[in-house]
Design a protein around this motif. Structure first.
Motif, PDB file in Angstrom:
ATOM      1  N   LEU A 282       0.853  -1.182   0.000  1.00 61.44           N
ATOM      2  CA  LEU A 282       0.000   0.000   0.000  1.00 61.44           C
ATOM      3  C   LEU A 282       0.889   1.232   0.000  1.00 61.44           C
ATOM      4  O   LEU A 282       1.778   1.364   0.851  1.00 61.44           O
TER       5      LEU A 282
ATOM      6  N   ILE B  21       0.712   5.478   0.031  1.00 64.75           N
ATOM      7  CA  ILE B  21      -0.172   6.603   0.328  1.00 64.75           C
ATOM      8  C   ILE B  21       0.605   7.895   0.157  1.00 64.75           C
ATOM      9  O   ILE B  21       1.708   8.036   0.703  1.00 64.75           O
TER      10      ILE B  21
ATOM     11  N   LEU C  77      -2.517  11.969   2.089  1.00 67.11           N
ATOM     12  CA  LEU C  77      -3.819  11.627   2.654  1.00 67.11           C
ATOM     13  C   LEU C  77      -3.836  12.084   4.117  1.00 67.11           C
ATOM     14  O   LEU C  77      -3.104  11.538   4.948  1.00 67.11           O
TER      15      LEU C  77
ATOM     16  N   ILE D 206      -6.432   6.302   9.321  1.00 69.23           N
ATOM     17  CA  ILE D 206      -6.179   6.872   7.995  1.00 69.23           C
ATOM     18  C   ILE D 206      -5.678   5.784   7.051  1.00 69.23           C
ATOM     19  O   ILE D 206      -6.030   5.748   5.870  1.00 69.23           O
ATOM     20  N   ILE D 207      -4.835   4.891   7.580  1.00 67.47           N
ATOM     21  CA  ILE D 207      -4.348   3.786   6.753  1.00 67.47           C
ATOM     22  C   ILE D 207      -5.514   2.892   6.318  1.00 67.47           C
ATOM     23  O   ILE D 207      -5.593   2.474   5.157  1.00 67.47           O
TER      24      ILE D 207
ATOM     25  N   ASP E 277      -8.577   3.919   6.091  1.00 71.06           N
ATOM     26  CA  ASP E 277      -9.339   4.731   5.133  1.00 71.06           C
ATOM     27  C   ASP E 277      -8.757   4.600   3.733  1.00 71.06           C
ATOM     28  O   ASP E 277      -9.496   4.541   2.735  1.00 71.06           O
ATOM     29  N   ALA E 278      -7.420   4.548   3.651  1.00 67.38           N
ATOM     30  CA  ALA E 278      -6.761   4.399   2.347  1.00 67.38           C
ATOM     31  C   ALA E 278      -7.150   3.076   1.701  1.00 67.38           C
ATOM     32  O   ALA E 278      -7.458   3.011   0.499  1.00 67.38           O
TER      33      ALA E 278
ATOM     34  N   LEU F 204     -10.680   3.395   0.446  1.00 65.12           N
ATOM     35  CA  LEU F 204     -10.785   4.157  -0.801  1.00 65.12           C
ATOM     36  C   LEU F 204     -10.381   3.306  -1.999  1.00 65.12           C
ATOM     37  O   LEU F 204     -10.981   3.399  -3.075  1.00 65.12           O
TER      38      LEU F 204
ATOM     39  N   PHE G  18     -10.099  14.745   2.280  1.00 63.42           N
ATOM     40  CA  PHE G  18      -9.048  13.793   2.604  1.00 63.42           C
ATOM     41  C   PHE G  18      -7.657  14.302   2.212  1.00 63.42           C
ATOM     42  O   PHE G  18      -6.647  13.803   2.697  1.00 63.42           O
TER      43      PHE G  18
ATOM     44  N   LEU H 151      -4.415  13.762  -3.659  1.00 64.10           N
ATOM     45  CA  LEU H 151      -3.927  12.611  -2.911  1.00 64.10           C
ATOM     46  C   LEU H 151      -3.837  11.435  -3.874  1.00 64.10           C
ATOM     47  O   LEU H 151      -4.631  11.315  -4.811  1.00 64.10           O
TER      48      LEU H 151
ATOM     49  N   LEU I  43      -3.178   7.123  -4.128  1.00 62.15           N
ATOM     50  CA  LEU I  43      -3.147   5.838  -3.432  1.00 62.15           C
ATOM     51  C   LEU I  43      -2.846   4.737  -4.449  1.00 62.15           C
ATOM     52  O   LEU I  43      -3.306   4.802  -5.596  1.00 62.15           O
TER      53      LEU I  43
END
Length: 562
Positions: free
Chosen positions: A5, A7, A10, A37-38, A40-41, A44, A54, A62, A64
């Protein structure tokens, strides 16, 4: 499962790349450090709702990116084929950008997709369990969907057949309802269409008629001028005294022909003169024929004016040209035909609706029976899980109520709600009204444990599902999550040391201030660091030797269970 992952920008995360392994990974850290937040990523990337809010302050967008292993579920692979998304053994790479101007760019393996498609794909990759799922348990209208999720293999085909019939039933019912509710407007529209169709039919229009009529009117309006011009041409060329022009030209043509052999220039001149002579001869013939055919009928001019006026009136009503009128005629003829068929088919529609209602009733009862059988099995399994979670006296039940006879829902004839009795001697009632926050967490985890082996989702995220519990209940929750991690990759945010201890992998989330900006950092903990972090979770800010010993003991116990 999710493998990696990345990011960018964000919330308070500037840049972060995480690599995930299989089984269970726990994320811990102080409140506000960025754990959610992680998650949330991940959400998304699985199709969650995006927002400009965000985006990290000062950034324009942002970004991702997530790399997922290729799902083994054949239905999921077929779905990717249907959506036109390429894939191979290397898996799926999902990227998403959200810009401040509102633009939202999503790609799956390089193919641009929208959020609807992303949700369809993400649903089979990640299942995020958190406060929203607690809310889902608090909403009785979501309980039927959860039951159908458990009994998916048994109910899907029946649900599809029911839904197809329901759509037909609803369409016909709304059609009859709309007609009856607007009888006056319906009748007025029917009369108007009949009048318009009749008026256009009686006019008997031809596509090029207006242009032809205007040309004919032009000729009749200038009859005398045309007649005089043709007489002059014919008279001059064929009848002029003492010698017609064509005769004079013919004699000249013969003179030139006589000298044409003496020089090329004379031959060219003779040829040009010949062509001019024969062209004038054609003009004389055509003018003579036109003169013979020329007739003047004063009544015809009046007829043309009346017809053009009629066409003009129709164009004012139905279109700017005859072609427009004829197109409009085709449209209203079709509408009129449909309305007249409907006017004569009310009894047929009522019969069709009655037949569909009978079929829906039978299919709805069959669906309800299958659901009730599945509900009994689900209740037994959930009871067993609740007992393991130290709700020994709890009894879980799926409560059914059916809609009145002759009424139908899009989902069937069942109104379903989860009921629970938490303590012996108490009455059973709606889960949303009786269960406390900690009990809801355990009920949700019990359901997820039952569903886990059947869902086929590669990654399950638990976002603080252990809120409101402690002690032996916390340990029981930890054991359940550990069991789920045997079948699926689990990412878990927790504040409970018992849950953190059973994980195979541990990320510590911290936040710090750098250049007057808050940033989030993530570190992978080794064995000793895990002991220290568990001790911090146990003791708070001041970590004691006793807390460290307890933390070490928790890890040792977890290893024994593994």
């Amino acid at each position: 499962m999710i493998q990696e992952l990345t990011i960018d920008n964000l919330a308070i995360i500037d840049h972060l790349t995480l690599t995930f392994a299989d089984h269970m990974t726990v994320l811990s850290g102080e409140t506000g450090a960025g754990k959610s937040i992680i998650i949330d990523a991940v959400g998304l990337l699985a199709g969650g709702r995006g927002s400009q809010e965000f985006i990290r302050r000062g950034a324009e967008k942002l970004s991702l990116q997530g790399q997922f292993t290729l799902p083994t579920d054949q239905l999921m692979l077929e779905q990717l084929d249907q959506l036109g998304i390429p894939y191979d053994e290397s898996g799926l790479i999902i990227s998403r950008e959200i810009h401040r101007n509102g633009r939202n760019t999503i790609r799956i393996n390089g193919t641009l997709v929208n959020t609807t498609i992303l949700k369809q794909v993400g649903r089979g990759l990640v299942d995020i369990q958190g406060q929203n799922e607690h809310q889902q348990l608090m909403q009785p209208e979501s309980h039927l969907g959860m039951l159908d999720q458990y009994a998916q293999q048994e109910v899907d085909e029946i649900k599809q057949d029911y839904h197809t019939l329901y759509q037909q039933y609803r369409h016909l019912s709304e059609r009859v309802k709309a007609k009856k509710a607007n009888e006056q407007q319906w009748a007025q529209r029917l009369d108007m269409l009949r009048y318009q169709v009749n008026e256009i039919e009686e006019a008997n229009l031809s596509p090029n008629e207006e242009e032809e009529l205007r040309q004919e009117r032009e000729r009749l309006s200038h009859f005398q001028q045309i007649n005089d011009a043709l007489l002059t041409v014919v008279g001059m060329l064929n009848e002029n005294e003492p010698v017609p022009v064509l005769d004079q030209l013919g004699a000249s043509m013969q003179e030139l022909a006589a000298i044409a052999t003496y020089d090329q220039d004379y031959q060219d001149l003779s040829q040009t003169f010949d062509e001019a002579y024969y062209s004038l001869q054609d003009v004389a013939d055509q003018a003579s024929r036109q003169l013979d055919n020329l007739e003047y009928e004063p009544s015809r001019l009046s007829e043309i004016d009346e017809r053009l006026t009629q066409i003009g009136n129709l164009e004012h009503k139905y279109g700017s040209t005859i072609n427009d009128i004829l197109t409009y005629y085709d449209q209203i003829s079709q509408e009129l035909s449909t309305m007249e068929e409907a006017a004569h088919s009310d009894e047929d529609l009522d019969d069709q609706i009655a037949q569909l209602a009978t079929q829906l009733t039978k299919l709805g009862q069959k669906l309800s029976q299958v659901r009730q059988q599945a509900a009994e099995r689900l209740a037994q399994l959930v009871d067993q899980q609740l007992h393991d979670l130290y709700m020994e006296k709890a009894i879980f039940k799926v409560h059914f109520e059916q809609v009145p006879a002759g009424q139908f829902l899009a989902t069937g004839i069942d109104d379903v709600e989860f009921y629970i009795q938490t303590n012996q001697g108490e009455s059973m009632g709606p889960l949303a009204r009786i269960a406390s926050g900690g009990e809801l967490s355990r009920v949700m985890l019990a359901l997820k444990t039952v569903f886990a082996s059947a869902e086929g989702v590669t990654s399950i995220v638990f976002d603080e599902v252990d809120t409101g519990v402690s002690g032996r209940v916390a340990q029981a929750i930890a054991d359940k999550i550990r069991l789920i991690a045997q079948h699926s990759q689990v990412l878990c945010i927790t504040h409970l040391p018992q849950v953190a201890a059973v994980a195979q992998h541990h990320f510590l989330i911290r936040k710090a201030v750098h250049d007057q900006r808050t940033i989030t950092t993530v570190s992978t903990l080794n064995e000793q660091q895990r002991v220290e972090e568990l001790a911090r979770i146990l003791a708070g800010e001041t970590v004691t030797e006793l807390a460290l010993e307890h933390a070490q003991e928790l890890l040792e116990m977890a290893k024994e269970k593994k």
